[in-house]
Structures are given as C-alpha cells and as structure tokens.
Design a protein around this motif. Structure first.
Motif: not given
Lengths: 392, 392
Positions: B285-290, B295-303, B313-317, B367-369
């Motif tokens: 289920h690594f795709d769900e982790e990605l 969600i987080v990198t998108d927010a960061l990139l909006s700054i 795009p990221r292939k690892h968390t 591992g984050l939800t």
C-alpha cells in the motif's frame, strides 16, 4: 506452517523460578522494563542527538553521563556501549590482530571469543586448564612462550575469562595480566559473568579491556554490552573514522570505526542505563547471593552420590553439578528417562535446567530470594526422596 | 550531574506527529510493542533453543519460520537476523574485501557503509551522483573502469542505495546490478529505506545481497535488521565456523563466523518478527503513503519560493525540501531565527524536523493517516501565512 508473526507471550520469569545459567543475572529490573516500554522505538535515543552526532554525547536520555559513570565504576578510562559482548571482542581483535597472528585464549573461553579471532583470520593458541578447571598464570606463561617459539613474536592479545561459562570458576586474572604484560601483550578481561554481578576494578586487575554483557549480567535487554578500556588503547580500539569519499570528499566526523558509529540504540541502550543504579548497588551484595546459593548446593550435596563439579566452596552462583552417581542412576530406569529431573522441577515451577540431562548440569541462582533458595533446596530433596535416593 | 539511571519517559509517538526521516517507518506496531513487553529479557528467545543451537533454528518463538518466510518475501535464498543494517554491511565486507582492495560506493551512501569498508581496511571509490542527485548505471560503469585502471583488478563489491538518505531519491538498481555483474562484481542492495516500506524483489533486481533495517523501516526495536543473500554467497558470507582449540580440540558447531554466532536475541528479534505480518501487508500500500505525502508537498509547494530538492514527482515519503527562498528568508529577521519553523511546528504537535534549519530540511510522512497529512499541510500553510509569506 505456523505464521511467523504469531508470537505467544513469554511468562517464564513471572511463572517460574528460572535457573538458566545465562539468564539469571540478565532479567530486567522494573526500571529497565519501564524503559523498554517507553523507549521501544529504535531511534528513540536520537530525538535529542546534536553535534557531534554520536551516541555517547546524547544527554537526553542521559547516555553521556552513563558513559562517564560506568567507566569510573569499572576503574577504566573509557567505555562504549556495544550490541553484545561478542561485538566488543570483535572490536578488539579487529584493531589488534592481523591475519595469521596468534591470540591467547583460555581453553574455557566462550565460542564467541574464538569466533572473534576467526573472523579476523587470526589464530587461537589455548591456555591449558588445570585438571580442576582453572586457568593459571603459569599456564598462561607457558602458552605465551610456546606461541613465541611457534610464531617468532609475541601474541597480539590475551583473553581471560574472569568466571568461565563451563564451571563458573574464578580465575587468577590479576596474575595472568601481570604475566601477559611482561611480554607487552594487552589483556582482555571477559567479565560477562562478573560485570554487573560482583565488584570489578579493571585498574586493580591491571587489564587493558573489560567486557561486560548487558543481557547476561546487567539486567538489560539484548543485544547489549560494554567495552571498557584505557586511554592508551582507546586511541586504537575506539579510533575515529579517517575515510573520505574520493569524489565527494565526504568525511564522517568522530564516528568510531571499530563499531561502525552508533551501534546501540533504543531499548537495549536505555534499558541498560535504567538498570544501572540498581546494578551498581547489587554488586556490593554478592555475598548474600552466595549465601542463598549455598542453601541450594548444601541440599544437593546431601543427596548421596551428588558432587559439585565446579570449584568448591563456590565463589559464583553459576555452578556445574555432577549427578552421574545420583540423579543419573535414577534416570537409567525411570520411565521419563533423563527428563524426570527437569519434569519434576517444572512441576514445582522451576525451570532453566537443560531438559533430559542428569549427568552434569548447570544452574544459576543469581537474584533469587532466600525463600526461593529454600524452596529450591526443598524441591531437590523432595525429588530425590520421591525417587528413593538416599538423603542425609 | 544528573544520575545516569534517571530516565524520563519518551512519549514522542503518542504526543506528536513525528516527521523524523529515520524514525517514521521504524515506530513499533502494537504487535511489536506487545512482544517487547513479553520478551524484554535478553535471552528470552533461548528458552527453547535445542540442537544445533542456533538462532535461526528456534521454533518457539517462530524464528525459524520467519527466516524462511522473509527470504521468500525478498526473493532471496537465505536471510540472517543482524543487529542493524551496518552489521550486515560489515559482514559482507568482512567476507569479500581484503586490505587495500576497492569497493564501489555511491557518493550518496550512508556513513556506516563507508565505515564498513574502512573497518576491513578496504578502499572506497565512489560513483559520482548526477547533478540532480541520482546514481546511474553509466556512472557506475565509469567508476568500475576507473578502479580497474587504478588497481589492476575489478572492485570486490558494489554498494547501491535503493533510496538514499540524503534526498530520498530512487536509483536504477536493476541496471546498476547488470553493469556490475558484467565485471563479476557482487552487488549489495542497501534497502534500509525500502525493505519493509515498499515491495522489494532481490531476484528481479538481480542483486546478491539485500540489506534491511528493522528499526528504520520494519517497525522493529533497535538494533535490528536483515541480511538476505543467494545460495552462492551464503556459502561465503554466512559461512560456519572452522576454528578449533589447539589444546582442547573444541569446535563450535554451525555458528556463523561473520556474525559471531547468534547475534540478535530478545525483543529486537521478537519485535521484528511480531511486526512482520503487518509489514508484509503494508508494503503493498505504498501508493497510499505517496498520496498522503503529496498532500503535504503540494501545500509546501504552494508557499512562494519553496522547492522540492528531491526528485519530483516523489517516489518515496522521505523528502528534502529547499526553503532557502521561503522559510529561510523569514528566519533572517525572525526573533527566533531559524528556530521559528520547528518551534511553530512543535506548538502544533509536530516534531522530527531538525530544529534551527530553514534552508534545506528533510521529513518523512511514512505511516501518517490522510487526516494527519491534511493537518500537516494546513499547519505549514498557517505558519507561512502567520509570517506574511505568499501562499497560493
């Protein structure tokens, strides 16, 4: 096939009196147990790791203070946390022993000591134990002399077992160290049955390395242990990295090469430290451990034909019994054969003696209360009487 | 001085969202936590150790089954439990690399990989990373060719980071292995950020060794890890002892030399095994982790001014951010200087980013939800807005 993830709960220490020779002094203190629960995540100790980024500089949890205190406690200059005593052995052989070079080892050494020489392609030359299973300074000198004749130079290291795993006998380390030093050979004190169990003063013993085991004798989780050394040998054995990337130019600060950086993290490290105040205190009461032990050996010796195979009177709580002429005679006709003894003990909530063995067997009473020792003594007598053995 | 035994309780994982790059995939599962509590005593795994007396033969707890299952899971023939990935590195260099012999290492390798060469007195020759921080098969071939010219023979080993610790970038292991094998050089796949996190098939990758870290990526206590290899290299790297006492004639059965016998006992071993069923499942289920990571990198990139320094795009968390032109500009005039970011995150219950750093910093959302990822994303935006940064 059972699925590998299905783990049953272990409750040996809660449900039994455990006499396992290697487990007795390693069982966790309540303090270590609490630390294990709170620090179980592996990199927990790295939460507050700052420059220069090395385990022994971490102050929260108090790993730095532990290093200082433990070195002083052992009468040595420097210590390092290691994942098990064997890693300490290997770190020392790795620094001091080259291919084909001889190392002096007692004939009663642990297999990991031998393998720590094999892994660096060194050669072992043994010290012959006396017929009563002791390692002497005289025999050490003979072994060193023989090696010098054979190799043309002095051996690179002498391993000495403070207390050996076979008989729990105590060996004359101080004298052996003196002999080795006459040949300028450094001495490694294998204290896996002493460090954390009885007082150890490396300076007084005159040794160059003191190795202790966390999970064997310091009430710590596995794998854990200590390598203590002098300033002189710290420069060699605890040397810091010099390697550099040929293209990137990268260097790696003050990480220690012999142990590949920070090698003990998480609960084994924190558990060992959590037990340390209690461990420091308990070594001062080893006489009480010996008193309790005597309650059990006295009972065993009252069973006709039973002997203590270890040195006697006992100086350690790990003892080898010779019951070839007592329990083993029962085993020859008992329907459970040799298993009757461990089975009868198990029925009484006593575990840790190798099942099926009735000729020679080892046990360790370390950490038992006097009441438990008495219960144990009574149990052996009862088992003997149940099997029509002569007691008295 | 604070007494070394006074250990405060760690509650980081309970009280915070922990983004520490090395901790995210190592935090214990509930199953591992239970195992840690029940198996904390170091020699617990030895209760039912019978002939031939080796860790991987113990069936209770199911250590033997674990070895079989884990080898199959990684597409390899044999595995061995080791006290940390660095021990696996050292075991391999110890068996394959002699004094002065070259080993190929990526310029993005972990310090323990370099030290595993230094400890056997080997020589490192690096593979030059590309300007965008990748290790390629072409650069590997070049590095091998250079080493052959320099030393007159092929390097003894190639280390490849599947995902490096610097950028969390994914490297072309399969192609690199093909190149190395053209020179008959064995390949070590450093999977400390992949084994236990995403699917790994050593056979498909064509590598000779797969190394995984228990405390980094398999939800296991430290120090723990896995060395997996092929039957061909098992004979060399997992070789059994041949040493014999010259006087006593003692031999040591089938203990493995490279790791000095049974080197992972107690809760790190049992904890790793207890997490294994869940770990085997989660890699699918690594795709769900990605997705959560995005969600987080998108927010960061909006700054405004914020970049992802890792491949995108990221292939690892595990990701390195470049905020030299965003958060670092705020830091220059903020009264808390560079600490404003970690401080603002801490206030929101977020930890694990190196305090004081605002130019380039790493984080790992493994591992984050989804809810936690969204909270994290909102928090970064909020912090940016509080500091009058442009978001949008």
């Amino acid at each position: 096939m059972k699925c590998a993830g299905q783990i049953e709960t272990r409750a040996v220490e809660e449900s039994s009196i455990n006499l396992d020779p290697i487990q007795a002094a390693g069982r966790l203190t309540p303090e270590a147990m609490k630390a294990v629960i709170a620090w179980g995540d592996g990199y927990s100790v790295c939460d507050n790791c700052h420059k220069p980024f090395r385990l022994d500089y971490v102050t929260k949890p108090p790993i730095a203070d532990f290093h200082t205190e433990a070195a002083a406690w052992l009468g040595m200059d420097k210590i390092q946390l290691v994942p098990g005593a064997r890693r300490a052995f290997q770190e020392v052989t790795g620094a001091l022993v080259g291919k084909g070079e001889p190392v002096i080892m007692t004939g009663m050494g642990h297999y990991t000591a031998y393998l720590s020489v094999e892994v660096v392609n060194g050669v072992v030359r043994e010290i012959k134990p006396t017929p009563d299973h002791h390692i002497t300074a005289d025999a050490t000198a003979e072994s060193i002399e023989n090696a010098i004749r054979e190799f043309g130079y002095a051996p690179k290291l002498v391993f000495v077992d403070a207390v050996d795993f076979m008989y729990g006998n105590m060996h004359e380390v101080e004298k052996i160290a003196k002999v080795a030093h006459q040949y300028d050979i450094p001495v490694l004190y294998n204290g896996v049955y002493t460090v954390g169990v009885l007082p150890v003063d490396g300076k007084k013993l005159g040794v160059d390395f003191v190795v202790g085991s966390g999970h064997k004798s310091m009430a710590a989780p596995a794998p854990s242990g200590i390598l203590a050394t002098t300033d002189e040998y710290a420069d060699i054995v605890l040397r810091t990295t010099k390697i550099q990337g040929d293209i990137t130019g990268r260097k790696f600060g003050i990480k220690q090469v012999g142990i590949l950086g920070c090698s003990l993290m998480g609960d084994p490290a924190v558990g060992l430290i959590a037990s340390f105040p209690r461990v420091k205190e308990r070594v001062n009461h080893f006489d009480e451990e010996l008193k309790n032990h005597k309650i059990v050996t006295d009972a065993l010796l009252s069973i006709e034909g039973t002997k203590v195979a270890s040195e006697y009177p006992r100086k350690h709580t790990l003892t080898r019994m010779d019951t070839a002429e007592s329990f083993d005679i029962v085993a020859q006709t008992h329907k459970k054969r040799g298993f009757f003894l461990s089975s009868a003990l198990n029925k009484r909530g006593i575990t840790g003696i190798m099942p099926g063995v009735t000729k020679q067997w080892k046990f360790n009473t370390y950490g038992l209360t006097t009441a438990q020792a008495e219960y144990l003594a009574d149990s052996f007598i009862e088992i003997a009487e149940e099997n029509n053995m002569v007691v008295g």
